[in-house]
Design a protein around this motif. Sequence first.
Motif, PDB file in Angstrom:
ATOM      1  N   LEU A 193      23.050  35.081  45.958  1.00  0.00           N
ATOM      2  CA  LEU A 193      23.892  35.877  45.043  1.00  0.00           C
ATOM      3  C   LEU A 193      23.944  34.953  43.662  1.00  0.00           C
ATOM      4  O   LEU A 193      23.785  35.732  42.731  1.00  0.00           O
ATOM      5  N   ILE A 194      23.611  33.764  43.821  1.00  0.00           N
ATOM      6  CA  ILE A 194      23.446  33.152  42.500  1.00  0.00           C
ATOM      7  C   ILE A 194      22.424  33.433  41.571  1.00  0.00           C
ATOM      8  O   ILE A 194      22.476  33.792  40.584  1.00  0.00           O
ATOM      9  N   ALA A 195      21.149  33.814  42.065  1.00  0.00           N
ATOM     10  CA  ALA A 195      20.169  34.076  41.686  1.00  0.00           C
ATOM     11  C   ALA A 195      20.245  35.714  41.065  1.00  0.00           C
ATOM     12  O   ALA A 195      19.742  35.811  39.951  1.00  0.00           O
ATOM     13  N   ARG A 196      20.932  36.478  42.042  1.00  0.00           N
ATOM     14  CA  ARG A 196      21.002  37.876  41.435  1.00  0.00           C
ATOM     15  C   ARG A 196      21.983  37.716  40.323  1.00  0.00           C
ATOM     16  O   ARG A 196      21.821  38.576  39.493  1.00  0.00           O
ATOM     17  N   TRP A 197      23.276  37.091  40.466  1.00  0.00           N
ATOM     18  CA  TRP A 197      24.226  36.947  39.069  1.00  0.00           C
ATOM     19  C   TRP A 197      23.266  36.505  37.921  1.00  0.00           C
ATOM     20  O   TRP A 197      23.833  36.919  36.747  1.00  0.00           O
ATOM     21  N   GLN A 198      22.400  35.500  38.191  1.00  0.00           N
ATOM     22  CA  GLN A 198      21.697  34.990  36.930  1.00  0.00           C
ATOM     23  C   GLN A 198      20.772  36.141  36.327  1.00  0.00           C
ATOM     24  O   GLN A 198      20.604  36.211  35.149  1.00  0.00           O
ATOM     25  N   GLN A 199      20.220  36.832  37.122  1.00  0.00           N
ATOM     26  CA  GLN A 199      19.253  37.951  36.564  1.00  0.00           C
ATOM     27  C   GLN A 199      20.156  39.107  35.860  1.00  0.00           C
ATOM     28  O   GLN A 199      19.631  39.482  35.150  1.00  0.00           O
ATOM     29  N   GLU A 204      28.891  34.197  33.723  1.00  0.00           N
ATOM     30  CA  GLU A 204      29.651  33.903  32.941  1.00  0.00           C
ATOM     31  C   GLU A 204      30.990  34.794  33.371  1.00  0.00           C
ATOM     32  O   GLU A 204      32.259  34.178  33.367  1.00  0.00           O
ATOM     33  N   VAL A 205      30.563  36.094  33.865  1.00  0.00           N
ATOM     34  CA  VAL A 205      31.604  36.928  34.445  1.00  0.00           C
ATOM     35  C   VAL A 205      32.218  36.106  35.515  1.00  0.00           C
ATOM     36  O   VAL A 205      33.583  36.305  35.972  1.00  0.00           O
ATOM     37  N   ILE A 206      31.538  35.684  36.705  1.00  0.00           N
ATOM     38  CA  ILE A 206      31.991  35.037  37.866  1.00  0.00           C
ATOM     39  C   ILE A 206      32.789  33.889  37.671  1.00  0.00           C
ATOM     40  O   ILE A 206      33.767  33.711  38.046  1.00  0.00           O
ATOM     41  N   ASP A 207      32.410  33.282  36.547  1.00  0.00           N
ATOM     42  CA  ASP A 207      33.359  31.971  36.045  1.00  0.00           C
ATOM     43  C   ASP A 207      34.360  32.484  35.351  1.00  0.00           C
ATOM     44  O   ASP A 207      35.409  31.495  35.696  1.00  0.00           O
ATOM     45  N   GLU A 208      34.592  33.349  35.004  1.00  0.00           N
ATOM     46  CA  GLU A 208      35.983  33.930  34.201  1.00  0.00           C
ATOM     47  C   GLU A 208      36.933  34.209  35.663  1.00  0.00           C
ATOM     48  O   GLU A 208      38.074  33.777  35.467  1.00  0.00           O
ATOM     49  N   LEU A 209      36.253  34.738  36.376  1.00  0.00           N
ATOM     50  CA  LEU A 209      37.031  35.148  37.731  1.00  0.00           C
ATOM     51  C   LEU A 209      37.268  33.991  38.559  1.00  0.00           C
ATOM     52  O   LEU A 209      38.816  33.645  38.807  1.00  0.00           O
ATOM     53  N   TYR A 210      36.769  32.832  38.349  1.00  0.00           N
ATOM     54  CA  TYR A 210      37.185  31.481  38.755  1.00  0.00           C
ATOM     55  C   TYR A 210      38.352  30.781  38.090  1.00  0.00           C
ATOM     56  O   TYR A 210      39.345  30.477  38.433  1.00  0.00           O
ATOM     57  N   ILE A 229      37.069  43.043  37.492  1.00  0.00           N
ATOM     58  CA  ILE A 229      37.231  43.581  38.969  1.00  0.00           C
ATOM     59  C   ILE A 229      37.070  44.782  39.365  1.00  0.00           C
ATOM     60  O   ILE A 229      36.465  45.397  40.242  1.00  0.00           O
ATOM     61  N   SER A 230      37.402  45.745  38.508  1.00  0.00           N
ATOM     62  CA  SER A 230      37.366  47.246  38.411  1.00  0.00           C
ATOM     63  C   SER A 230      36.006  47.801  38.323  1.00  0.00           C
ATOM     64  O   SER A 230      35.859  48.860  38.864  1.00  0.00           O
ATOM     65  N   LYS A 231      35.151  47.096  37.789  1.00  0.00           N
ATOM     66  CA  LYS A 231      33.822  47.558  37.689  1.00  0.00           C
ATOM     67  C   LYS A 231      32.686  47.285  39.001  1.00  0.00           C
ATOM     68  O   LYS A 231      31.923  47.776  38.935  1.00  0.00           O
ATOM     69  N   ASP A 232      33.388  46.424  39.869  1.00  0.00           N
ATOM     70  CA  ASP A 232      32.400  46.036  41.066  1.00  0.00           C
ATOM     71  C   ASP A 232      33.476  45.714  42.098  1.00  0.00           C
ATOM     72  O   ASP A 232      33.971  44.537  42.080  1.00  0.00           O
ATOM     73  N   THR A 233      33.435  46.113  43.261  1.00  0.00           N
ATOM     74  CA  THR A 233      34.284  45.893  44.239  1.00  0.00           C
ATOM     75  C   THR A 233      33.836  44.402  44.904  1.00  0.00           C
ATOM     76  O   THR A 233      34.521  43.858  45.670  1.00  0.00           O
ATOM     77  N   ASP A 234      32.637  44.134  44.622  1.00  0.00           N
ATOM     78  CA  ASP A 234      32.153  42.679  45.057  1.00  0.00           C
ATOM     79  C   ASP A 234      32.834  41.576  44.584  1.00  0.00           C
ATOM     80  O   ASP A 234      33.026  40.563  44.897  1.00  0.00           O
ATOM     81  N   ARG A 235      32.975  42.032  43.093  1.00  0.00           N
ATOM     82  CA  ARG A 235      33.807  40.979  42.102  1.00  0.00           C
ATOM     83  C   ARG A 235      35.292  40.776  42.841  1.00  0.00           C
ATOM     84  O   ARG A 235      35.800  39.843  42.609  1.00  0.00           O
ATOM     85  N   VAL A 236      35.852  41.877  43.615  1.00  0.00           N
ATOM     86  CA  VAL A 236      37.151  41.477  44.084  1.00  0.00           C
ATOM     87  C   VAL A 236      36.958  40.729  45.196  1.00  0.00           C
ATOM     88  O   VAL A 236      37.946  39.497  45.331  1.00  0.00           O
ATOM     89  N   ALA A 268      44.302  39.302  51.897  1.00  0.00           N
ATOM     90  CA  ALA A 268      43.540  40.231  52.828  1.00  0.00           C
ATOM     91  C   ALA A 268      43.886  41.573  52.684  1.00  0.00           C
ATOM     92  O   ALA A 268      42.952  42.637  52.639  1.00  0.00           O
ATOM     93  N   GLU A 269      45.319  41.866  52.333  1.00  0.00           N
ATOM     94  CA  GLU A 269      45.876  43.103  51.996  1.00  0.00           C
ATOM     95  C   GLU A 269      45.234  43.776  50.584  1.00  0.00           C
ATOM     96  O   GLU A 269      44.916  44.911  50.725  1.00  0.00           O
ATOM     97  N   PHE A 270      45.116  42.778  49.793  1.00  0.00           N
ATOM     98  CA  PHE A 270      44.631  43.158  48.495  1.00  0.00           C
ATOM     99  C   PHE A 270      43.079  43.604  48.565  1.00  0.00           C
ATOM    100  O   PHE A 270      42.750  44.421  47.908  1.00  0.00           O
ATOM    101  N   VAL A 271      42.269  42.559  49.424  1.00  0.00           N
ATOM    102  CA  VAL A 271      41.063  43.253  49.234  1.00  0.00           C
ATOM    103  C   VAL A 271      40.577  44.472  49.946  1.00  0.00           C
ATOM    104  O   VAL A 271      40.109  45.529  49.570  1.00  0.00           O
ATOM    105  N   GLN A 272      41.560  44.656  51.295  1.00  0.00           N
ATOM    106  CA  GLN A 272      41.484  45.912  51.857  1.00  0.00           C
ATOM    107  C   GLN A 272      41.717  47.173  50.886  1.00  0.00           C
ATOM    108  O   GLN A 272      41.066  48.311  51.060  1.00  0.00           O
ATOM    109  N   ASN A 273      42.949  46.940  50.428  1.00  0.00           N
ATOM    110  CA  ASN A 273      43.551  48.060  49.404  1.00  0.00           C
ATOM    111  C   ASN A 273      42.490  48.331  48.253  1.00  0.00           C
ATOM    112  O   ASN A 273      42.395  49.423  48.186  1.00  0.00           O
ATOM    113  N   SER A 274      42.120  47.092  47.478  1.00  0.00           N
ATOM    114  CA  SER A 274      41.334  47.556  46.464  1.00  0.00           C
ATOM    115  C   SER A 274      39.966  47.895  46.597  1.00  0.00           C
ATOM    116  O   SER A 274      39.299  48.503  45.656  1.00  0.00           O
ATOM    117  N   THR A 275      39.545  47.775  47.931  1.00  0.00           N
ATOM    118  CA  THR A 275      37.962  48.106  48.212  1.00  0.00           C
ATOM    119  C   THR A 275      37.831  49.427  48.931  1.00  0.00           C
ATOM    120  O   THR A 275      36.771  50.180  49.030  1.00  0.00           O
TER     121      THR A 275
END
Length: 298
Positions: A193-199, A204-210, A229-236, A268-275
């Motif tokens: 995942l780290i390699a994919r995010w780098q590519q 920096e987006v993931i760091d913003e989420l943190y 997070i609205s641009k990618d459910t994986d970010r949720v 858990a409810e938030f993940v389920q609802n938002s995805t």
Amino acid sequence: MIYPWLSNVEQQLAASFNAGRFHHGQLFNGQQGVGKRALVEQLANALLCLSATNLVPCGHCKSCHLNQAVTHPDKYVVQADGQSIGVDDIRSVSDFMHQSAAQNANKVVVINDCHKMTTAAANALLKTLEEPSPQRFLLLTTSATTQLPATILSRCALTQVKVNDANVAMNWISQLHVPAYPWLKMFTQQPLLIARWQQDEQLEVIDELYKFATELKQGHNFSALVDIISKDTDRVRVFCLFLSEQLKQQLIAGMDFDSYQSAQNALAEFVQNSTQILGLNLPLAVSRLAYRLRKSYK
């Protein structure tokens, strides 16, 4: 060796094959970003290779050249079309298996994310698993064995693909020369995942989420978070992973267990609802989540 953390799995599969105990139906379970698809790709190519050693393809024979060109006639790959794998996809697998091999007698089918098979598709695959033909191999990947029928599970050899040594994964990640983000160690089980995010220039987006996760209890404008997070459910899921880690730290610092459990349920409810819910009012959902979590922090 594909990735250093997969060396033990590679050795186990090679030992099984060399001892004549290699099952015709192989199921590989592991988290996203652990490398199971790369493992299966190498395995499939080795089964078709004319000069493989310990289930590693030689890379030079005719079969290897065909695989490199993605034109091998004895290899068939099935992936989800949208959200599911349909029965027609699996029926084509059966037809493929019954055809004569064009090269060295082996034929290999790869089914990625096999947990996405419909019930009809799973039933169709079951027939192929129950009546294996010589020198025919089914290689399946999944990240959710609980979503597979017990009948499929019982007819496959299950291999858990995971990182057994976090230090090995961290050493590999360090070679990517990514910044020393405080959350990197949370992904030692998913180094790719780290390699994919780098590519994809997403670090920096993931760091913003943190940062949003660590500052949630302070209260702020959520519009920027919602936009990310609205641009990618994986970010949720990543955002909620960060929040879950923050809750664990709060528990260690003295949060009572009932509040902790309530906050985890809210996550858990938030993940389920938002995805899963189309048209969800995401800004409202984020605001409600923040309210419930801040209430637990007190």
